[in-house]
Design a protein around this motif. Structure first.
Motif, PDB file in Angstrom:
ATOM      1  N   LYS A   8       0.820  -1.211   0.048  1.00 22.71           N
ATOM      2  CA  LYS A   8       0.102  -0.022  -0.085  1.00 22.71           C
ATOM      3  C   LYS A   8       0.827   1.111   0.027  1.00 22.71           C
ATOM      4  O   LYS A   8       0.509   2.055  -0.787  1.00 22.71           O
ATOM      5  CB  LYS A   8      -0.832  -0.162   1.108  1.00 22.71           C
ATOM      6  N   GLU A   9       2.074   0.965   0.769  1.00 23.38           N
ATOM      7  CA  GLU A   9       2.919   2.226   0.681  1.00 23.38           C
ATOM      8  C   GLU A   9       3.478   2.695  -0.531  1.00 23.38           C
ATOM      9  O   GLU A   9       3.736   3.732  -1.086  1.00 23.38           O
ATOM     10  CB  GLU A   9       4.231   2.125   1.766  1.00 23.38           C
ATOM     11  N   VAL A  10       3.960   1.629  -1.178  1.00 22.37           N
ATOM     12  CA  VAL A  10       4.599   1.527  -2.515  1.00 22.37           C
ATOM     13  C   VAL A  10       3.597   2.116  -3.295  1.00 22.37           C
ATOM     14  O   VAL A  10       3.967   3.071  -4.330  1.00 22.37           O
ATOM     15  CB  VAL A  10       5.284   0.400  -3.074  1.00 22.37           C
ATOM     16  N   GLU A  11       2.287   1.742  -3.359  1.00 21.22           N
ATOM     17  CA  GLU A  11       1.199   2.187  -4.259  1.00 21.22           C
ATOM     18  C   GLU A  11       0.932   3.858  -4.369  1.00 21.22           C
ATOM     19  O   GLU A  11       0.721   4.429  -5.262  1.00 21.22           O
ATOM     20  CB  GLU A  11      -0.112   1.522  -4.078  1.00 21.22           C
ATOM     21  N   ARG A  12       0.982   3.995  -2.999  1.00 21.15           N
ATOM     22  CA  ARG A  12       0.601   5.555  -2.684  1.00 21.15           C
ATOM     23  C   ARG A  12       1.796   6.537  -2.840  1.00 21.15           C
ATOM     24  O   ARG A  12       1.604   7.550  -3.348  1.00 21.15           O
ATOM     25  CB  ARG A  12      -0.184   5.618  -1.212  1.00 21.15           C
ATOM     26  N   ASP A  13       3.052   6.002  -2.875  1.00 20.33           N
ATOM     27  CA  ASP A  13       4.075   6.891  -2.817  1.00 20.33           C
ATOM     28  C   ASP A  13       5.017   6.591  -3.979  1.00 20.33           C
ATOM     29  O   ASP A  13       5.783   5.560  -4.169  1.00 20.33           O
ATOM     30  CB  ASP A  13       4.964   6.758  -1.631  1.00 20.33           C
TER      31      ASP A  13
ATOM     32  N   PRO B 121      11.674   3.993  -2.591  1.00 19.62           N
ATOM     33  CA  PRO B 121      12.525   3.298  -3.196  1.00 19.62           C
ATOM     34  C   PRO B 121      12.383   2.007  -3.756  1.00 19.62           C
ATOM     35  O   PRO B 121      12.905   1.682  -4.793  1.00 19.62           O
ATOM     36  CB  PRO B 121      13.555   3.175  -1.943  1.00 19.62           C
ATOM     37  N   LEU B 122      11.284   1.150  -3.247  1.00 21.24           N
ATOM     38  CA  LEU B 122      10.761   0.032  -4.051  1.00 21.24           C
ATOM     39  C   LEU B 122      10.123   0.284  -5.514  1.00 21.24           C
ATOM     40  O   LEU B 122      10.330  -0.540  -6.328  1.00 21.24           O
ATOM     41  CB  LEU B 122       9.693  -0.621  -3.261  1.00 21.24           C
ATOM     42  N   ARG B 123       9.673   1.482  -5.571  1.00 21.70           N
ATOM     43  CA  ARG B 123       8.978   2.053  -6.923  1.00 21.70           C
ATOM     44  C   ARG B 123      10.431   2.211  -7.885  1.00 21.70           C
ATOM     45  O   ARG B 123       9.957   1.763  -9.159  1.00 21.70           O
ATOM     46  CB  ARG B 123       8.375   3.351  -6.828  1.00 21.70           C
ATOM     47  N   ASP B 124      11.095   2.650  -7.371  1.00 15.92           N
ATOM     48  CA  ASP B 124      12.597   2.828  -8.383  1.00 15.92           C
ATOM     49  C   ASP B 124      13.204   1.153  -8.766  1.00 15.92           C
ATOM     50  O   ASP B 124      13.403   1.138 -10.142  1.00 15.92           O
ATOM     51  CB  ASP B 124      13.670   3.290  -7.630  1.00 15.92           C
TER      52      ASP B 124
END
Length: 429
Positions: A255-260, A264-267
């Motif tokens: 959820k954190e990666v989805e919203r932000d 770092p994981l989005r990279d």
């Protein structure tokens, strides 16, 4: 009494014979004498001969006359039936309806213009469109959607295997990532990942993995084994609780990666997507092979066949509804467009001439191929009749004329007899 056409020949023969017999009897008994009665007797005598001769000639056409020597030349129609049939066939096919004669007649007929005018002015066009509607409806109704779905699925599989979408897909995905337009795609993937994590089978996988890891840890030495045993006995190690906590942590992290979008994981995800996109553009790469296999499996999957069959069935039902009668939007559109085309065609001399040439050329080709069938039809029609039926048809068509032949034989014979008797009387004094 008025003589009818059907009996006039018979009555003329009877009249000639009775007249001759009566006058001959009266002459022999001496009841009548003199040149007048002699001339009249000669006339009836000749009339009798002429009537009998023509009766024989007409009867010999239809019946066998049992007279020696001449019997073989009677019953002419039946005995010469084959020759008569072939003569009629030859007359029809090679003279009356010969290909040359038909083409000569067609050359003077403006078939194209007449056809277009008939379509424009009369009810021919609606009837033609309605006929085409019925033909199309019958074809649609007879379609087997299950077999068609299987055939279409294999066609799509073959087309999909030959369709190289891996490199364009890789280029598109790389452009999306490099241009920053892929975030919505990542969010959808993360949402799908969260839904998958919540499934009970995922928790079961996590639980088994924890138990396998814990068992492997406890087997490393006796200290670790003892620690694990004590932890289980005292409740310090609860695999169910650990599995639930890991699931919760994974959901929170997703959820954190989805919203932000700056997480770092989005990279890491962006890098993985870009690496996958580049791999798709490399010939023979594992990513390309995977996508090709995915296409094949998708096309051959039973679910795809069901999807195709459902789409075809819905399409078929829609087409059937539009072809169910002439007054539907489809049919009105087709009829209106057809009328407009016919109206335009009326003013297009070149198109009408082309249509005329096509019609005449088609008819000419059909004549070359099927002209012998005209003779076959005539021959088969005649051969279906038995001898009695054939003679009845001939008598029905020319019977009255044959009766007049017999009447003419009596009349002409009588007149010739009178003329000869008169000549003899004048000559003899």
């Amino acid at each position: 009494m008025q003589l009818t056409k059907s009996s006039i020949g018979k009555k003329s023969l009877v009249a000639a014979v009775l007249g001759f017999a009566c006058l001959e009897l009266m002459w022999q008994l001496g009841w009548v004498q003199g040149p007048f009665w002699r001339i009249l007797l000669a006339g009836f005598e000749a009339a009798t001969i002429g009537a009998i001769a023509d009766w024989f000639a007409v009867s010999a056409l239809f019946y066998e006359i049992p007279i020696p020597l001449v019997r073989r030349h009677t019953n002419i129609i039946v005995k010469n039936r084959r020759k008569l049939t072939e003569g009629i066939v030859d007359m029809v096919t090679n003279k009356w309806l010969s290909p040359e004669r038909i083409r000569e007649k067609l050359a003077d007929v403006r078939l194209g213009r007449r056809l277009v005018e008939e379509l424009h002015e009369g009810e021919a066009l609606p009837r033609l469109v309605n006929l085409l509607r019925k033909i199309m409806l019958d074809l649609i109704v007879q379609l087997d959607m299950a077999k068609l779905a299987i055939w279409l699925q294999w066609q799509l599989k073959n087309k999909a295997e030959g369709l190289e979408i891996e490199k364009p897909l890789g280029q598109w995905l790389a452009d999306m990532v490099n241009g920053g337009r892929h975030h919505r795609l990542v969010e959808i993937l993360l949402q799908e990942a969260q839904e998958s994590i919540r499934k009970p089978e995922i928790r079961e996988v996590v639980y088994r993995k924890l138990r396998t890891a814990l068992d492997a840890y406890s087997r490393q030495d006796w200290v670790k084994g003892t620690t694990v045993w004590l932890g289980k006995k005292s409740g310090g190690i609860d695999l169910d609780l650990l599995a639930d906590r890991l699931i919760d942590i994974a959901l929170v992290l997703a959820k954190e990666v989805e919203r932000d979008s700056t997480h770092p994981l989005r990279d890491k995800l962006d890098g993985a997507l870009l690496e996958f996109a580049i791999s798709l553009q490399e010939a023979g790469s594992p990513s390309q092979q995977y996508l090709k296999q995915l296409k094949r499996n998708l096309m051959l999957h039973d679910g795809m066949q069901d999807v195709i069959a459902k789409a075809l069935t819905e399409t078929k039902e829609g087409v059937e509804a539009q072809l169910s009668h002439i007054d539907t939007p489809w049919m009105r559109f087709i009829l209106d467009k057809s009328r407009g085309y016919v109206e335009e065609l009326l003013t297009d001399a070149a198109s009408i001439q082309a249509l005329d040439d096509w019609l005449k050329g088609t008819i000419s080709n059909l004549l070359n191929t099927y002209h012998p069938e005209i003779g076959n039809i005539v021959r088969e029609s005649l051969e279906k009749l038995d001898n009695k039926g054939l003679m009845e048809q001939i008598r029905d068509k020319v019977g009255n004329d044959l009766q007049y032949i017999r009447l003419n034989g009596a009349v002409v014979g009588g007149l010739v007899g009178l003329l000869i008797a008169l000549i003899r009387w004048f000559v003899g004094g």
